[in-house]
Scaffold this active site. Sequence first.
Site, PDB file in Angstrom:
ATOM      1  N   GLU A 207     -53.128  61.713  56.564  1.00 17.57           N
ATOM      2  CA  GLU A 207     -54.511  62.203  56.510  1.00 17.57           C
ATOM      3  C   GLU A 207     -54.654  63.582  57.171  1.00 17.57           C
ATOM      4  O   GLU A 207     -55.420  64.417  56.694  1.00 17.57           O
ATOM      5  CB  GLU A 207     -55.445  61.172  57.170  1.00 17.57           C
TER       6      GLU A 207
ATOM      7  N   ASN B 290     -71.233  55.010  57.262  1.00 19.83           N
ATOM      8  CA  ASN B 290     -70.964  54.481  58.610  1.00 19.83           C
ATOM      9  C   ASN B 290     -70.439  55.558  59.559  1.00 19.83           C
ATOM     10  O   ASN B 290     -69.664  55.292  60.464  1.00 19.83           O
ATOM     11  CB  ASN B 290     -70.042  53.256  58.534  1.00 19.83           C
TER      12      ASN B 290
ATOM     13  N   HIS C 132     -64.838  58.340  60.267  1.00 19.76           N
ATOM     14  CA  HIS C 132     -63.541  57.788  59.850  1.00 19.76           C
ATOM     15  C   HIS C 132     -62.528  58.053  60.955  1.00 19.76           C
ATOM     16  O   HIS C 132     -62.535  59.124  61.557  1.00 19.76           O
ATOM     17  CB  HIS C 132     -63.057  58.488  58.567  1.00 19.76           C
TER      18      HIS C 132
ATOM     19  N   LYS D 235     -68.600  61.741  58.552  1.00 15.56           N
ATOM     20  CA  LYS D 235     -69.021  61.710  57.151  1.00 15.56           C
ATOM     21  C   LYS D 235     -70.301  62.540  56.973  1.00 15.56           C
ATOM     22  O   LYS D 235     -71.019  62.802  57.947  1.00 15.56           O
ATOM     23  CB  LYS D 235     -69.229  60.253  56.725  1.00 15.56           C
TER      24      LYS D 235
ATOM     25  N   TYR E 120     -58.590  58.222  50.299  1.00 19.93           N
ATOM     26  CA  TYR E 120     -58.927  56.801  50.193  1.00 19.93           C
ATOM     27  C   TYR E 120     -58.129  56.097  49.096  1.00 19.93           C
ATOM     28  O   TYR E 120     -58.591  55.099  48.552  1.00 19.93           O
ATOM     29  CB  TYR E 120     -60.424  56.654  49.940  1.00 19.93           C
TER      30      TYR E 120
HETATM   31  P1  IDP Z   1     -62.486  51.883  57.994  1.00 22.83           P
HETATM   32  O1  IDP Z   1     -63.278  53.145  57.686  1.00 22.83           O
HETATM   33  O2  IDP Z   1     -63.122  51.080  59.095  1.00 22.83           O
HETATM   34  O3  IDP Z   1     -61.027  52.152  58.217  1.00 22.83           O
HETATM   35  P2  IDP Z   1     -61.717  50.813  55.391  1.00 22.83           P
HETATM   36  O4  IDP Z   1     -61.521  49.368  55.087  1.00 22.83           O
HETATM   37  O5  IDP Z   1     -60.504  51.678  55.453  1.00 22.83           O
HETATM   38  O6  IDP Z   1     -62.596  50.930  56.719  1.00 22.83           O
HETATM   39  O7  IDP Z   1     -62.702  51.379  54.265  1.00 22.83           O
HETATM   40  C1  IDP Z   1     -62.950  52.764  54.138  1.00 22.83           C
HETATM   41  C2  IDP Z   1     -64.441  52.963  53.992  1.00 22.83           C
HETATM   42  O8  IDP Z   1     -64.882  52.294  52.800  1.00 22.83           O
HETATM   43  C3  IDP Z   1     -65.290  52.350  55.104  1.00 22.83           C
HETATM   44  O9  IDP Z   1     -65.464  53.209  56.212  1.00 22.83           O
HETATM   45  C4  IDP Z   1     -66.606  52.079  54.406  1.00 22.83           C
HETATM   46  O10 IDP Z   1     -67.428  53.245  54.338  1.00 22.83           O
HETATM   47  C5  IDP Z   1     -66.162  51.721  52.992  1.00 22.83           C
HETATM   48  N1  IDP Z   1     -66.043  50.251  52.824  1.00 22.83           N
HETATM   49  C6  IDP Z   1     -65.054  49.455  53.252  1.00 22.83           C
HETATM   50  N2  IDP Z   1     -65.272  48.159  52.942  1.00 22.83           N
HETATM   51  C7  IDP Z   1     -66.449  48.139  52.292  1.00 22.83           C
HETATM   52  C8  IDP Z   1     -67.225  47.086  51.694  1.00 22.83           C
HETATM   53  O11 IDP Z   1     -66.862  45.912  51.720  1.00 22.83           O
HETATM   54  N3  IDP Z   1     -68.412  47.478  51.109  1.00 22.83           N
HETATM   55  C9  IDP Z   1     -68.824  48.763  51.053  1.00 22.83           C
HETATM   56  N4  IDP Z   1     -68.109  49.784  51.602  1.00 22.83           N
HETATM   57  C10 IDP Z   1     -66.939  49.472  52.207  1.00 22.83           C
HETATM   58 MG    MG Z   2     -59.526  52.778  56.902  1.00 22.18          MG
END
Ligand code: IDP
Ligand code: MG
Length: 150
Positions: free
Chosen positions: A133, A119, A122, A16, A56
């Site tokens: 993707e 974070n 991805h 990211k 997304y």
């Molecule tokens: P992942 O990246 O671990 O697969 P996903 O649930 O697919 O997680 O969510 C995509 C991205 O959305 C996450 O990497 C994170 O940056 C953001 N995200 C997911 N859940 C939350 C949340 O509860 N609060 C804020 N951001 C979130």
């Molecule tokens: Mg995901």
Amino acid sequence: MRQSDVKKERTLVFLKPGAIMRGLMGEIITRIERKGLLITALKLVKLSREKAEKLYEMHKGKHFFEILIEHVTSGPVLAMVIEGPNAISVMRNMVGKTNPLEAAPGTIRGDYALDVTKNVIHASDSPKNAEREIRIFFEENEIIHYSEIS
Ligand code: IDP
Ligand code: MG
């Protein structure tokens, strides 16, 4: 785990914008290389809003959707196709839990992040999503087929 449970897979990984700004590209690529996974495609791209929303799409309507789209379109992302045995789950385990506050030390998010939006990385969560993707970032002819030196 049985030998029959091991499948050669490919997965889509991207760093990211926050990771690029912080100069973490090299360190994270090194971890992927050290693990023995193959990088079969790699490019630095600026995601359009349209592509980010497609990437997304399963999160559309959730409370974090807008802030997530804003972050991933705020600067360059480093997109990669990663190949290897069970590459999807192997990469997900290396990445760690979504919320870096819960991600274990030794995982990429556990070691490099505190913010759930920023974070760092991805990685695809299933074969179907991996192919979907990969298509968003790469043409099939941009993916290089080669084997590791053994
Ligand atoms: P992942 O990246 O671990 O697969 P996903 O649930 O697919 O997680 O969510 C995509 C991205 O959305 C996450 O990497 C994170 O940056 C953001 N995200 C997911 N859940 C939350 C949340 O509860 N609060 C804020 N951001 C979130
Ligand atoms: Mg995901």
